[in-house]
Design a protein around this motif. Structure first.
Motif, PDB file in Angstrom:
ATOM      1  N   ARG A 197       0.921  -1.368  -0.316  1.00  0.00           N
ATOM      2  CA  ARG A 197       0.086   0.088   0.149  1.00  0.00           C
ATOM      3  C   ARG A 197       0.942   1.848   0.170  1.00  0.00           C
ATOM      4  O   ARG A 197       1.051   2.051   0.574  1.00  0.00           O
ATOM      5  CB  ARG A 197      -1.097  -0.106   1.423  1.00  0.00           C
ATOM      6  N   ILE A 222     -10.427  -0.666  -9.075  1.00  0.00           N
ATOM      7  CA  ILE A 222     -10.712   0.347  -8.540  1.00  0.00           C
ATOM      8  C   ILE A 222     -10.376   0.811  -7.311  1.00  0.00           C
ATOM      9  O   ILE A 222     -10.512   2.102  -7.180  1.00  0.00           O
ATOM     10  CB  ILE A 222     -12.154   0.624  -8.745  1.00  0.00           C
ATOM     11  N   GLN A 223     -10.376  -0.118  -6.615  1.00  0.00           N
ATOM     12  CA  GLN A 223      -9.941  -0.251  -5.194  1.00  0.00           C
ATOM     13  C   GLN A 223      -7.901   0.114  -5.286  1.00  0.00           C
ATOM     14  O   GLN A 223      -7.730   0.765  -3.628  1.00  0.00           O
ATOM     15  CB  GLN A 223      -9.965  -1.302  -4.236  1.00  0.00           C
ATOM     16  N   ARG A 224      -7.647   0.159  -6.786  1.00  0.00           N
ATOM     17  CA  ARG A 224      -6.384   0.747  -5.728  1.00  0.00           C
ATOM     18  C   ARG A 224      -6.233   1.861  -6.582  1.00  0.00           C
ATOM     19  O   ARG A 224      -4.722   2.568  -7.024  1.00  0.00           O
ATOM     20  CB  ARG A 224      -5.104  -0.720  -6.922  1.00  0.00           C
ATOM     21  N   LEU A 225      -7.049   2.540  -7.004  1.00  0.00           N
ATOM     22  CA  LEU A 225      -7.194   4.229  -7.386  1.00  0.00           C
ATOM     23  C   LEU A 225      -7.607   4.471  -5.800  1.00  0.00           C
ATOM     24  O   LEU A 225      -8.357   3.851  -5.397  1.00  0.00           O
ATOM     25  CB  LEU A 225      -7.891   4.142  -8.282  1.00  0.00           C
ATOM     26  N   TYR A 226      -7.153   5.971  -5.859  1.00  0.00           N
ATOM     27  CA  TYR A 226      -8.298   6.992  -5.370  1.00  0.00           C
ATOM     28  C   TYR A 226      -7.761   6.223  -3.486  1.00  0.00           C
ATOM     29  O   TYR A 226      -8.702   6.570  -2.662  1.00  0.00           O
ATOM     30  CB  TYR A 226      -9.541   6.918  -5.229  1.00  0.00           C
ATOM     31  N   ALA A 227      -6.819   5.888  -3.323  1.00  0.00           N
ATOM     32  CA  ALA A 227      -5.969   5.553  -2.004  1.00  0.00           C
ATOM     33  C   ALA A 227      -7.971   4.663  -1.342  1.00  0.00           C
ATOM     34  O   ALA A 227      -7.811   4.527  -0.281  1.00  0.00           O
ATOM     35  CB  ALA A 227      -5.843   6.661  -1.230  1.00  0.00           C
ATOM     36  N   GLY A 228      -8.029   3.385  -2.278  1.00  0.00           N
ATOM     37  CA  GLY A 228      -9.698   2.863  -1.546  1.00  0.00           C
ATOM     38  C   GLY A 228     -10.490   3.821  -1.502  1.00  0.00           C
ATOM     39  O   GLY A 228     -11.343   3.061  -0.854  1.00  0.00           O
ATOM     40  N   ALA A 229     -10.790   4.568  -1.520  1.00  0.00           N
ATOM     41  CA  ALA A 229     -11.638   5.167  -1.468  1.00  0.00           C
ATOM     42  C   ALA A 229     -13.331   4.903  -1.990  1.00  0.00           C
ATOM     43  O   ALA A 229     -14.069   5.675  -1.012  1.00  0.00           O
ATOM     44  CB  ALA A 229     -11.666   6.555  -1.933  1.00  0.00           C
ATOM     45  N   ILE A 230     -12.749   4.344  -2.685  1.00  0.00           N
ATOM     46  CA  ILE A 230     -14.204   3.409  -3.177  1.00  0.00           C
ATOM     47  C   ILE A 230     -15.125   3.018  -2.466  1.00  0.00           C
ATOM     48  O   ILE A 230     -16.182   2.206  -2.146  1.00  0.00           O
ATOM     49  CB  ILE A 230     -14.001   2.299  -4.934  1.00  0.00           C
ATOM     50  N   ASP A 231     -14.141   2.260  -1.265  1.00  0.00           N
ATOM     51  CA  ASP A 231     -14.485   1.453  -0.113  1.00  0.00           C
ATOM     52  C   ASP A 231     -14.589   1.494   0.993  1.00  0.00           C
ATOM     53  O   ASP A 231     -14.430   1.030   2.385  1.00  0.00           O
ATOM     54  CB  ASP A 231     -13.783   0.125  -0.148  1.00  0.00           C
ATOM     55  N   GLU A 232     -14.046   3.288   1.458  1.00  0.00           N
ATOM     56  CA  GLU A 232     -14.606   4.172   2.213  1.00  0.00           C
ATOM     57  C   GLU A 232     -15.409   4.999   2.050  1.00  0.00           C
ATOM     58  O   GLU A 232     -14.612   6.044   2.261  1.00  0.00           O
ATOM     59  CB  GLU A 232     -12.654   3.745   2.728  1.00  0.00           C
ATOM     60  N   LEU A 235     -13.408   8.289   4.502  1.00  0.00           N
ATOM     61  CA  LEU A 235     -12.471   7.839   3.747  1.00  0.00           C
ATOM     62  C   LEU A 235     -11.566   9.812   4.242  1.00  0.00           C
ATOM     63  O   LEU A 235     -10.643  10.020   4.686  1.00  0.00           O
ATOM     64  CB  LEU A 235     -11.537   8.304   2.786  1.00  0.00           C
TER      65      LEU A 235
END
Lengths: 276, 120
Positions: A197, A222-232, A235
């Motif tokens: 990470r 997508i979870q490897r972009l945007y600091a994982g924001a898509i799942d958080e 954030l």
């Protein structure tokens, strides 16, 4: 013998006399001290500023030289990025200072600078400092093979960026307890994990990152972009502790330790504002 | 706290927070997020190709796609750009369909990824 008996007495009297004079003088001086006019101190206490360890950064440079084969045509520079929205990134210079050493280094328009070796600065455990306040800057390593398009990076360069960055101690939270604990894990071996990470930052907001080698093309999930924001969804609450704080839309992570992707893999960056 | 207890506590905290601390990562939950195994879209029969055809650049709005494809995970950025992602299993296997909306709420870009939809 008689004279001998008299002489010590005179010298003693002389000594006592000098002592009396000295005490009188000191007393007068002391009295004068007590009536010295007050001194007005102007200006405010200085805010702590962003600093890194020169020695650690030199260790990063040593690692770059040992592992240069990861990016054989690239040079090593260090890079400054904003960590707060109001950080003024018009930084003209960086300072290297220690007890007897003090010199400045120019910072290029792209926020990068080269760090020279200075034996005395190293011996005196110098600091590398900007004049920006603490935790207002994010530091990274910049290793670029020349000749690639502006939106393409080389995986070997980025692998070496991670290793040099960790060895240089660039990723930390400063003097907080959290930062102190983080320093325990400041090791380039972290970069050998299949998917560490370690956040890389593109020049502009990203839409897609694609790894390309030969006929193989694969976009990052997508979870490897945007600091994982898509799942958080929370954030925003955690961002103050992340050096990606104001760079989320530029952030991406790579499978650095995946041997299935060779060092000359192209990392193609597609931006939100770029043409298809 | 004794020195030994401090070391143990520090080790536990360090271990639990290692993802958070390393490289400034601020999102440990994403690292452990479960894989997306359900259907990609609200209508399980909807194909990726059909979804791609529905997300027309410069034309389709967020509400349009919400109605056509169903809810998605999303991120909104300063400046008004939004990324929506539908993740799950398609006929080709684990997949994701990602759409970028501009500040005007209209599709700017789209992309499809066929492969593992699971993190790590």
């Amino acid at each position: 013998m008689r004279s001998h008996a008299i002489a010590p007495c005179r010298s003693t009297l002389r000594r006592v006399g000098w002592l009396l004079l000295a005490s009188l003088w000191l007393g007068a001086a002391s009295a004068q001290d007590k009536v010295l006019p007050g001194v007005a101190v102007t200006g405010s206490a200085s805010e702590p500023t962003v600093e890194k360890s020169y020695r650690k950064m030199l260790r990063g440079m040593d690692l770059f030289e040992r592992e240069h084969t990861l990016a054989p045509q690239a040079e090593l520079r260090f890079k400054l990025l904003p960590r707060k929205r109001d950080t003024n990134m018009a930084i003209a210079q960086i300072e290297v200072y220690s007890r007897t050493v003090d010199f400045t280094l120019p910072v290029a328009a792209d926020g990068t600078f080269a760090l020279p070796r200075h034996a005395k600065a190293q011996a005196e455990d110098a600091r590398v400092a900007s004049d920006r306040r603490l935790r207002s800057l994010t530091w990274r390593v910049d290793i670029r093979t020349p000749g690639l398009p502006a939106n393409v990076r080389r995986l070997g360069d980025l692998r070496l960026e991670c290793r040099v960055g960790m060895e240089s101690g660039l990723v930390s939270e400063g003097t907080s307890l959290v930062g102190a604990i983080a320093k325990v894990f400041d090791s380039p071996d972290y970069c050998r994990r299949k998917e560490p990470r370690y956040y890389f930052f593109a020049e502009r907001p990203l839409f897609n990152v694609t790894l390309v080698h030969g006929n193989r093309r694969e976009s990052l999930p997508i979870q490897r972009l945007y600091a994982g924001a898509i799942d958080e969804p929370n954030l925003a609450r955690d961002l103050p502790s992340c050096d990606c704080e104001v760079l989320v839309e530029r952030t991406y992570e790579l499978p650095l330790g995946d041997p299935g992707w060779p060092d000359d893999t192209r990392v193609e960056l597609e931006y939100m504002d770029g043409a298809e | 706290m004794t020195h030994r207890r401090a070391l143990v506590a520090r080790g536990w905290i360090a271990g639990a927070a290692s993802c958070l601390l390393l490289a400034g990562c601020a999102n440990p939950l994403a690292f452990f997020a479960p894989p997306k195994e359900g259907p990609l879209f609200r209508d399980p029969a909807l194909t990726l190709q059909a979804a791609e055809a529905r997300a027309v650049r410069g034309q389709t709005t967020r509400d349009d796609l919400l109605g056509e494809l169903g809810p998605a995970a999303s991120v909104r950025f300063e400046g008004g750009f939004e990324v929506w992602a539908w993740r799950g299993r398609s006929a080709q296997g684990p997949s994701e369909f990602v759409v970028l909306f501009g500040p005007d709420g209209v599709v700017r870009k789209q992309r499809t990824r066929i492969g593992s939809a699971a993190p790590g």
